[in-house]
Design a protein around this motif. Structure first.
Motif, PDB file in Angstrom:
ATOM      1  N   LYS A   1       0.747  -1.348   0.234  1.00 47.17           N
ATOM      2  CA  LYS A   1      -0.223  -0.117   0.076  1.00 47.17           C
ATOM      3  C   LYS A   1       0.983   1.195  -0.007  1.00 47.17           C
ATOM      4  O   LYS A   1       0.452   2.268  -0.334  1.00 47.17           O
ATOM      5  CB  LYS A   1      -0.794   0.324   1.202  1.00 47.17           C
ATOM      6  N   LYS A   2       2.234   1.347   0.469  1.00 45.95           N
ATOM      7  CA  LYS A   2       3.111   2.188   0.424  1.00 45.95           C
ATOM      8  C   LYS A   2       3.361   2.434  -1.255  1.00 45.95           C
ATOM      9  O   LYS A   2       3.751   3.799  -1.704  1.00 45.95           O
ATOM     10  CB  LYS A   2       4.324   2.082   1.147  1.00 45.95           C
ATOM     11  N   ALA A   3       3.527   1.607  -1.990  1.00 40.92           N
ATOM     12  CA  ALA A   3       3.789   1.638  -3.372  1.00 40.92           C
ATOM     13  C   ALA A   3       2.663   1.694  -4.301  1.00 40.92           C
ATOM     14  O   ALA A   3       2.975   2.631  -5.314  1.00 40.92           O
ATOM     15  CB  ALA A   3       4.666   0.409  -3.803  1.00 40.92           C
ATOM     16  N   VAL A   4       1.263   1.226  -4.146  1.00 34.81           N
ATOM     17  CA  VAL A   4       0.519   1.273  -5.101  1.00 34.81           C
ATOM     18  C   VAL A   4      -0.801   1.631  -4.494  1.00 34.81           C
ATOM     19  O   VAL A   4      -0.854   1.425  -3.017  1.00 34.81           O
ATOM     20  CB  VAL A   4       0.259   0.113  -6.057  1.00 34.81           C
ATOM     21  N   ASP A   5      -1.898   1.822  -5.082  1.00 32.16           N
ATOM     22  CA  ASP A   5      -3.084   2.038  -4.343  1.00 32.16           C
ATOM     23  C   ASP A   5      -4.140   0.583  -4.621  1.00 32.16           C
ATOM     24  O   ASP A   5      -3.894   0.320  -5.763  1.00 32.16           O
ATOM     25  CB  ASP A   5      -4.015   3.267  -5.108  1.00 32.16           C
ATOM     26  N   PHE A   6      -4.883   0.227  -3.724  1.00 29.96           N
ATOM     27  CA  PHE A   6      -5.726  -0.889  -3.909  1.00 29.96           C
ATOM     28  C   PHE A   6      -7.107  -0.661  -4.168  1.00 29.96           C
ATOM     29  O   PHE A   6      -7.651   0.478  -3.499  1.00 29.96           O
ATOM     30  CB  PHE A   6      -5.435  -1.883  -2.823  1.00 29.96           C
ATOM     31  N   SER A   7      -7.939  -1.227  -5.065  1.00 30.00           N
ATOM     32  CA  SER A   7      -9.410  -1.248  -4.698  1.00 30.00           C
ATOM     33  C   SER A   7      -9.903  -1.785  -3.725  1.00 30.00           C
ATOM     34  O   SER A   7      -9.424  -2.519  -2.741  1.00 30.00           O
ATOM     35  CB  SER A   7      -9.829  -2.111  -6.051  1.00 30.00           C
ATOM     36  N   MET A   8     -11.258  -1.951  -3.538  1.00 28.48           N
ATOM     37  CA  MET A   8     -11.843  -2.619  -2.301  1.00 28.48           C
ATOM     38  C   MET A   8     -11.647  -4.031  -2.546  1.00 28.48           C
ATOM     39  O   MET A   8     -11.327  -4.425  -3.706  1.00 28.48           O
ATOM     40  CB  MET A   8     -13.510  -2.399  -2.274  1.00 28.48           C
ATOM     41  N   PRO A   9     -11.295  -4.808  -1.439  1.00 30.13           N
ATOM     42  CA  PRO A   9     -11.184  -6.417  -1.678  1.00 30.13           C
ATOM     43  C   PRO A   9     -12.324  -7.095  -2.544  1.00 30.13           C
ATOM     44  O   PRO A   9     -13.539  -6.801  -2.325  1.00 30.13           O
ATOM     45  CB  PRO A   9     -11.126  -6.793  -0.156  1.00 30.13           C
ATOM     46  N   TYR A  10     -11.673  -7.821  -3.221  1.00 26.69           N
ATOM     47  CA  TYR A  10     -12.725  -8.885  -4.022  1.00 26.69           C
ATOM     48  C   TYR A  10     -12.537 -10.190  -4.049  1.00 26.69           C
ATOM     49  O   TYR A  10     -13.424 -10.725  -4.353  1.00 26.69           O
ATOM     50  CB  TYR A  10     -12.513  -8.522  -5.718  1.00 26.69           C
ATOM     51  N   TYR A  11     -11.650 -10.639  -3.151  1.00 22.89           N
ATOM     52  CA  TYR A  11     -11.327 -12.086  -2.685  1.00 22.89           C
ATOM     53  C   TYR A  11     -10.686 -12.208  -1.547  1.00 22.89           C
ATOM     54  O   TYR A  11      -9.836 -11.605  -1.321  1.00 22.89           O
ATOM     55  CB  TYR A  11     -10.462 -12.805  -3.812  1.00 22.89           C
ATOM     56  N   GLN A  12     -11.173 -13.111  -0.625  1.00 23.02           N
ATOM     57  CA  GLN A  12     -10.693 -13.625   0.686  1.00 23.02           C
ATOM     58  C   GLN A  12      -9.891 -14.878   0.373  1.00 23.02           C
ATOM     59  O   GLN A  12     -10.488 -15.954   0.002  1.00 23.02           O
ATOM     60  CB  GLN A  12     -11.746 -13.522   1.718  1.00 23.02           C
ATOM     61  N   SER A  13      -8.840 -14.801   0.816  1.00 25.52           N
ATOM     62  CA  SER A  13      -7.756 -16.013   0.679  1.00 25.52           C
ATOM     63  C   SER A  13      -7.001 -16.231   2.148  1.00 25.52           C
ATOM     64  O   SER A  13      -7.427 -15.697   3.183  1.00 25.52           O
ATOM     65  CB  SER A  13      -6.896 -16.100  -0.317  1.00 25.52           C
ATOM     66  N   GLY A  14      -5.946 -17.087   1.976  1.00 29.25           N
ATOM     67  CA  GLY A  14      -5.153 -17.530   2.988  1.00 29.25           C
ATOM     68  C   GLY A  14      -3.994 -18.227   2.613  1.00 29.25           C
ATOM     69  O   GLY A  14      -4.078 -18.694   1.564  1.00 29.25           O
ATOM     70  N   LEU A  15      -2.987 -18.795   3.438  1.00 23.58           N
ATOM     71  CA  LEU A  15      -2.138 -19.606   3.266  1.00 23.58           C
ATOM     72  C   LEU A  15      -1.923 -20.811   3.696  1.00 23.58           C
ATOM     73  O   LEU A  15      -2.640 -20.949   4.875  1.00 23.58           O
ATOM     74  CB  LEU A  15      -0.647 -18.982   3.701  1.00 23.58           C
ATOM     75  N   VAL A  16      -1.631 -21.984   2.847  1.00 20.93           N
ATOM     76  CA  VAL A  16      -1.694 -23.134   3.320  1.00 20.93           C
ATOM     77  C   VAL A  16      -0.286 -23.994   3.116  1.00 20.93           C
ATOM     78  O   VAL A  16       0.445 -23.538   2.293  1.00 20.93           O
ATOM     79  CB  VAL A  16      -2.727 -24.134   2.662  1.00 20.93           C
ATOM     80  N   VAL A  17      -0.145 -24.877   3.795  1.00 22.31           N
ATOM     81  CA  VAL A  17       1.063 -25.836   3.683  1.00 22.31           C
ATOM     82  C   VAL A  17       0.805 -27.171   2.709  1.00 22.31           C
ATOM     83  O   VAL A  17      -0.265 -27.919   2.914  1.00 22.31           O
ATOM     84  CB  VAL A  17       1.635 -26.429   4.833  1.00 22.31           C
ATOM     85  N   ALA A  18       1.514 -27.323   1.715  1.00 24.29           N
ATOM     86  CA  ALA A  18       1.184 -28.696   0.853  1.00 24.29           C
ATOM     87  C   ALA A  18       2.462 -29.480   1.012  1.00 24.29           C
ATOM     88  O   ALA A  18       3.538 -28.984   0.831  1.00 24.29           O
ATOM     89  CB  ALA A  18       0.814 -28.370  -0.642  1.00 24.29           C
ATOM     90  N   VAL A  19       2.110 -31.009   0.835  1.00 23.27           N
ATOM     91  CA  VAL A  19       3.341 -31.759   1.039  1.00 23.27           C
ATOM     92  C   VAL A  19       2.823 -33.010   0.118  1.00 23.27           C
ATOM     93  O   VAL A  19       1.925 -33.248  -0.205  1.00 23.27           O
ATOM     94  CB  VAL A  19       3.766 -32.396   2.621  1.00 23.27           C
ATOM     95  N   LYS A  20       3.807 -33.845  -0.042  1.00 21.32           N
ATOM     96  CA  LYS A  20       3.465 -34.996  -0.763  1.00 21.32           C
ATOM     97  C   LYS A  20       2.473 -35.975  -0.166  1.00 21.32           C
ATOM     98  O   LYS A  20       2.489 -35.831   1.179  1.00 21.32           O
ATOM     99  CB  LYS A  20       4.704 -35.934  -0.957  1.00 21.32           C
ATOM    100  N   ALA A  21       1.719 -36.528  -0.746  1.00 20.42           N
ATOM    101  CA  ALA A  21       0.685 -37.313  -0.172  1.00 20.42           C
ATOM    102  C   ALA A  21       0.913 -38.328   0.804  1.00 20.42           C
ATOM    103  O   ALA A  21       0.350 -38.654   1.820  1.00 20.42           O
ATOM    104  CB  ALA A  21      -0.268 -37.751  -1.375  1.00 20.42           C
TER     105      ALA A  21
END
Length: 283
Positions: free
Chosen positions: A123-143
């Motif tokens: 936000k210091k470098a660019v301006d953003f629109s209103m949020p259009y998607y909610q996400s999050g981070l996950v861990v993926a490993v071999k099955a």
């Protein structure tokens, strides 16, 4: 005198022919550049064309259709719909994700939509629109990996992330982790499959979509970390562009198009606040 008269008449005829030709060319050019006229005879204003930056290996948000080679995905459908209701055309410009913010800062593009998480640093470098998607981070490993069950088990492990993302920032906070930053999301999972890393940290919807495409040798483990909101980024000071985008997102929410696009790609209805500011969490 007769020869002179004939010469004069000939010159007049040539001059009239040349003037008629110039007039016709001017009319043709005017018709070609005016964008056409309505039945009332008034010209329609030409819509502006905005160059949109994205990194097209982030399915299901943006990627290339294997059959047609065209760009497709949730973000693609969304920005085209925004353009339709807000009155602008879209020209896609593909680039590496780590170059998108710089392209906006140098005004090489008009806006960017590429699963870009809204955070304080950006936000210091660019301006953003209103949020259009909610996400999050996950861990993926071999099955077949039963030792890593989430973020708490990543201490000292080898982790692959996409360069320039919030996933990379989060992975670098893990004590003793050896973080490998790669350009494209498919490369992360290829590195995991080949045994070059123990785990991948990436956005939930992208990881889930990758597994759904037949990659059952990979699984998601643990809880979602760091709830994130994606926004459409524009250069600082481009208030007109930002206003058009926000108005377009509001219109798509009101007329139901946003929900249609969301359900097409994620198979469920969006949270009620999207697009818009997320609800305040209770303290």
């Amino acid at each position: 005198m007769k020869p002179l008269r004939r010469l004069g008449l000939l010159l007049v005829a040539v001059l009239m022919f040349l003037l008629a030709g110039c007039g016709g060319a001017s009319q043709e050019k005017g018709a070609a550049t005016s964008g056409g006229t309505s039945s009332a005879g008034t010209s329609n204003p030409t819509k502006p064309k905005y160059t949109v930056a994205l990194e097209a290996t982030f399915a299901p948000f943006e990627f290339r259709d294997m059959k047609t080679g065209d760009f497709t995905g949730f973000d693609i459908d969304l920005i085209k719909a925004v353009g339709q209701v807000a009155g602008f055309d879209v020209e896609i410009k593909e680039m590496g994700f780590d170059g998108i913010i710089t392209a906006l800062q140098t005004n090489n593009v008009d806006l960017a939509i590429s699963g870009i998480s809204i955070d304080d640093e950006r936000k210091k470098a660019v301006d953003f629109s209103m949020p259009y998607y909610q996400s999050g981070l996950v861990v993926a490993v071999k099955a077949d990996n039963n030792t890593i069950k989430g973020f708490d088990d990543l201490n000292g492990k080898k982790i692959a992330v996409q360069i320039g993302t919030t996933s990379a920032k989060e992975a670098k906070k893990i004590p003793g982790a050896k973080v490998t930053e790669l350009d494209k999301v498919p490369d992360l999972f290829l590195e995991l499959k080949n045994g070059g890393v123990d785990a991948v940290v990436n956005d939930l919807p992208v990881t889930a979509y990758y597994i759904q495409q037949g990659n059952k040798d990979i699984k998601i483990v643990g809880d979602v970390r760091a709830a994130e909101y994606y926004g459409i980024a524009v250069p600082k000071g481009k208030t007109e562009v930002l206003q058009k985008i926000n108005e377009g997102l509001k219109t798509l929410k009101e007329n139901g198009q946003y929900a249609e696009i969301y359900k097409k790609w994620f198979g469920q209805d969006p949270p009620s606040f999207l697009p818009g500011e997320p609800p305040q969490q209770k303290q």
